[in-house]
Design a protein around this motif. Structure first.
Motif, PDB file in Angstrom:
ATOM      1  N   TYR A   1      53.717  26.099 100.252  1.00  0.00           N
ATOM      2  CA  TYR A   1      54.050  26.330  98.836  1.00  0.00           C
ATOM      3  C   TYR A   1      52.792  26.625  98.017  1.00  0.00           C
ATOM      4  O   TYR A   1      52.796  27.476  97.119  1.00  0.00           O
ATOM      5  CB  TYR A   1      54.782  25.118  98.253  1.00  0.00           C
TER       6      TYR A   1
ATOM      7  N   GLU B   1      53.647  22.726  89.469  1.00  0.00           N
ATOM      8  CA  GLU B   1      54.905  21.963  89.361  1.00  0.00           C
ATOM      9  C   GLU B   1      56.054  22.884  88.951  1.00  0.00           C
ATOM     10  O   GLU B   1      57.144  22.858  89.542  1.00  0.00           O
ATOM     11  CB  GLU B   1      54.759  20.829  88.345  1.00  0.00           C
TER      12      GLU B   1
ATOM     13  N   LEU C   1      57.130  25.150  91.758  1.00  0.00           N
ATOM     14  CA  LEU C   1      57.966  24.448  92.727  1.00  0.00           C
ATOM     15  C   LEU C   1      59.400  24.306  92.215  1.00  0.00           C
ATOM     16  O   LEU C   1      60.360  24.498  92.969  1.00  0.00           O
ATOM     17  CB  LEU C   1      57.388  23.061  93.027  1.00  0.00           C
ATOM     18  N   ARG C   2      59.531  23.984  90.945  1.00  0.00           N
ATOM     19  CA  ARG C   2      60.865  23.787  90.364  1.00  0.00           C
ATOM     20  C   ARG C   2      61.675  25.088  90.363  1.00  0.00           C
ATOM     21  O   ARG C   2      62.902  25.058  90.447  1.00  0.00           O
ATOM     22  CB  ARG C   2      60.762  23.242  88.938  1.00  0.00           C
TER      23      ARG C   2
ATOM     24  N   ASN D   1      64.177  17.432  91.817  1.00  0.00           N
ATOM     25  CA  ASN D   1      63.036  16.772  91.182  1.00  0.00           C
ATOM     26  C   ASN D   1      62.217  15.964  92.174  1.00  0.00           C
ATOM     27  O   ASN D   1      60.987  16.066  92.212  1.00  0.00           O
ATOM     28  CB  ASN D   1      63.506  15.862  90.049  1.00  0.00           C
TER      29      ASN D   1
ATOM     30  N   VAL E   1      60.129  18.081  94.517  1.00  0.00           N
ATOM     31  CA  VAL E   1      58.931  18.580  93.817  1.00  0.00           C
ATOM     32  C   VAL E   1      57.876  17.487  93.755  1.00  0.00           C
ATOM     33  O   VAL E   1      56.688  17.721  94.029  1.00  0.00           O
ATOM     34  CB  VAL E   1      59.295  19.058  92.393  1.00  0.00           C
TER      35      VAL E   1
ATOM     36  N   HIS F   1      55.991  16.902  97.073  1.00  0.00           N
ATOM     37  CA  HIS F   1      54.951  17.905  97.329  1.00  0.00           C
ATOM     38  C   HIS F   1      53.708  17.608  96.483  1.00  0.00           C
ATOM     39  O   HIS F   1      52.574  17.687  96.977  1.00  0.00           O
ATOM     40  CB  HIS F   1      55.476  19.302  97.017  1.00  0.00           C
TER      41      HIS F   1
END
Length: 309
Positions: free
Chosen positions: A10, A38, A41-42, A55, A58, A61
């Motif tokens: 990611y 962040e 990722l979301r 959530n 995320v 990670h």
């Protein structure tokens, strides 16, 4: 390691798509980078164009990323930690576990297909030992020994924490071990397939039992802690030792969801209140009647109180 590689994947994707770069220097990491990562990722989508992470996914990670950054700071590769002002925010969920009735349903059902029967037996074994999937997979005869009470015990180290656990083998679990003692040869004592297949088969088993919960193999460990142990009055300190937890606070997560135990404890409390009221009434009647030394028969208590004081 697999999870860390996924986080790395990611990160590389973020660098390539958002920063148009393959890599950056550690000194370029800052609070803004973390916030942007962040959000990336979301918003990440899977092959079906659906959000691939919730959530907590995320946050896991970012938690791994934070561990690597903390290591860099300790090694003095970075002067400032960009995570100092960032707070990981996990959503809390109640642990899924089987009730006593549901566990009985799983125990009673029999399958003609070996794959389902074997997974069911391994799952029930975990419900009565608290061992995780990986610990059952590594269970060998050398880890079965006689305890100080002359009963059969499991002595093993948890794969996850390397914590030594000693678990007395309950009759339900011993019966399953005996069932596979003379069966086909497999790596461990029980015939358990891959974790992915186990969880797929468990959904079939749950459906056949009429259990409408998201059942994974780890649910057995939760069931051991709640339904088998805490609900039957086993002290939380003992449960913590059996689960191989390094902190009691980890075990307390299970204690919060055992409503039947709360109900039982309150019932015992009410009984103690009634016993105190009973004793107080007896003493009051003795005093009023000028009696000493407990000469009133408890059986006549209702006769005395029926006339009032």
């Amino acid at each position: 390691m697999k999870n860390y590689y996924t986080t790395e994947k990611y990160l590389k994707r973020y660098l390539k798509t958002k920063l148009k770069r393959g890599d950056i220097f550690l000194k370029q990491l800052n609070y803004g980078f973390i916030l942007d990562f962040e959000q990336f990722l979301r918003r990440s989508l899977n092959s079906k164009k659906q959000r691939s992470l919730g959530n907590n996914g995320v946050m896991k990670h970012l938690e791994r990323f934070k561990k690597m950054v903390n290591l860099a700071v300790k090694l003095e590769w970075m002067k400032k930690n960009p995570f100092d002002r960032f707070q990981l925010r996990f959503n809390k969920f109640d642990r899924v576990y089987l009730t006593e009735r549901e566990l009985q349903l799983v125990e009673d059902i029999e399958f003609k297909q070996d794959r389902l029967q074997q997974v069911k037996d391994c799952f029930v074994f975990s419900c009565y030992t608290g061992l995780s999937y990986i610990d059952i997979k590594g269970l060998t005869s050398e880890k079965i020994t006689r305890g100080i009470d002359n009963r059969n015990w499991i002595y093993t180290k948890r794969e996850k924490t390397n914590e030594l656990v000693r678990i007395p083998i309950l009759p339900q679990a011993w019966e399953i071990l005996e069932r596979y003692k003379n069966g086909p040869m497999h790596n461990g004592l029980l015939p358990i397939c891959s974790n992915q297949k186990v969880n797929v088969y468990l959904k079939e088993i749950a459906s056949a039992c009429g259990i409408y919960k998201n059942i994974t193999f780890h649910v057995a460990r939760h069931t051991f802690a709640t339904t088998v142990m805490l609900s039957n009055g086993v002290p939380i300190e003992t449960v913590s030792k059996l689960l191989g937890h390094t902190k009691l606070t980890t075990t307390q997560i299970y204690a919060k969801v055992v409503e039947s135990k709360i109900s039982e404890d309150i019932g015992n409390l009410l009984e103690r209140f009634q016993a105190k009221e009973y004793k107080s009434a007896i003493e009051k009647k003795e005093k009023e009647n000028g009696l000493r030394g407990g000469t009133i028969d408890p059986k006549s208590y209702h006769n005395l109180t029926a006339h009032g004081s």
